[in-house]
Design an enzyme around this catalytic site. Structure first.
Site, PDB file in Angstrom:
ATOM      1  N   PRO A   2      -5.819 -28.980 -14.508  1.00 23.52           N
ATOM      2  CA  PRO A   2      -6.259 -27.706 -14.123  1.00 23.52           C
ATOM      3  C   PRO A   2      -7.322 -27.795 -13.221  1.00 23.52           C
ATOM      4  CG  PRO A   2      -7.221 -28.854 -16.407  1.00 23.52           C
ATOM      5  CD  PRO A   2      -6.169 -29.725 -15.694  1.00 23.52           C
ATOM      6  N   GLU A   3      -7.156 -26.600 -12.191  1.00 28.49           N
ATOM      7  CA  GLU A   3      -8.039 -26.404 -11.245  1.00 28.49           C
ATOM      8  C   GLU A   3      -8.798 -25.184 -11.442  1.00 28.49           C
ATOM      9  OE1 GLU A   3      -7.745 -27.622  -7.365  1.00 28.49           O
ATOM     10  OE2 GLU A   3      -6.048 -28.731  -7.681  1.00 28.49           O
TER      11      GLU A   3
END
Ligand SMILES: [Zn+2]
Length: 278
Positions: A2-3
């Protein structure tokens, strides 16, 4: 992994259902995350009301009325999902919270799901979550005015490190990971190997604008796929955004047609176009 856009999308998905809701109870099914969960401290937040859902870099912050709250990091594979309270547990649902409040809130459950368990769930009873020691060294948010051309020039002054490594440094700018740094430099037409100290103000302005555009675009796309993204029965995998450079090794550049190249910088893959990134 996840960014920032995924974390921001989760933040937005939680804001409306949970703002003003009161924590009722919590179950910790597996406390072995990157740091073991302090169960008693988490339980002491029961009865407290959620003031706001914030984000700092890749951390989700559930601020409570009167101070304190929850600080959640998704690590390599974490998610926070809202599901109806009677939803069958996933093998990797490690923490579940129930709420009291009006209407739908009392029937909803928030779950922290993380197959690889590199994530974090931390709690604080008092004080400003934004002042948590884990956040102390983070640089400005990409959407903040503090992330300015002058600031970038100051941080880059005389630096010989590659611009990509500088932008990957969370003390320079919060939450910009490998995928989005590649995308930003492609959008800005800047070669990731260029020494940060040699980049002109005009090029820093392009980097800054590209950062905002690329992240905002990914958040918008995330919003449109939010239902899939939150589907509790769905496969792992975060929402897909249209990537222009990352993961496109040997494919033609979408701007100039040259072949996208992959190199390694500080042990991470960099994708860039040798034809139009200078
Ligand atoms: Zn190109």
């Amino acid at each position: 992994m996840p960014e920032l856009p995924e974390v921001e999308t989760i933040r937005r998905s939680l804001q409306e259902p949970l703002e003003g809701a009161r924590l009722l109870s919590v179950q910790v099914r597996d406390r072995r995350l990157r740091r073991p969960i302090a169960v008693a401290a988490l339980e002491r937040l029961n009865g407290r009301q959620i003031a706001d859902i914030g984000r700092r870099g890749k951390y989700l912050l559930l601020h409570l009325v009167g101070g304190g709250g929850l600080l959640i990091h998704l690590g390599m594979s974490g998610r926070v999902v809202l599901v109806p309270r009677d939803t069958v547990l996933d093998l990797h649902d490690h923490v579940c919270w129930q709420f009291e409040g009006d209407g739908a809130r009392c029937g909803v459950e928030m779950r922290f799901r993380d197959p690889r368990r590199f994530g974090l769930v931390l709690s604080r009873a008092t004080g400003d979550l934004g002042e948590h020691p884990l956040l102390a060294s983070l640089g400005p948010e990409p959407f903040d005015a503090a992330f300015s051309v002058d600031y970038l020039r100051e941080r880059a002054a005389r630096s010989r490190r590659p611009v990509k490594n500088m932008l990957m440094d969370a003390s320079v700018v919060a939450g910009l990971g490998n995928i989005y740094v590649c995308e930003v430099l492609w959008a800005a037409g800047v070669n990731p190997k260029t020494q940060a100290g040699r980049i002109s103000p005009a090029r820093w302005a392009r980097v800054r604008e590209a950062t905002i555009e690329v992240l905002a675009g990914a958040i918008d796309q995330g919003g449109t796929t939010l239902n899939d993204f939150r589907d509790p029965s769905g496969e792992m995998g975060y929402f897909q955004v249209r990537l222009q450079a990352y993961g496109r090794e040997a494919q033609p550049c979408l701007r100039c047609g040259s072949s996208i190249r992959r190199i390694s910088q500080s042990g991470r893959s960099t994708f860039y176009c040798p034809g139009c990134q200078h």
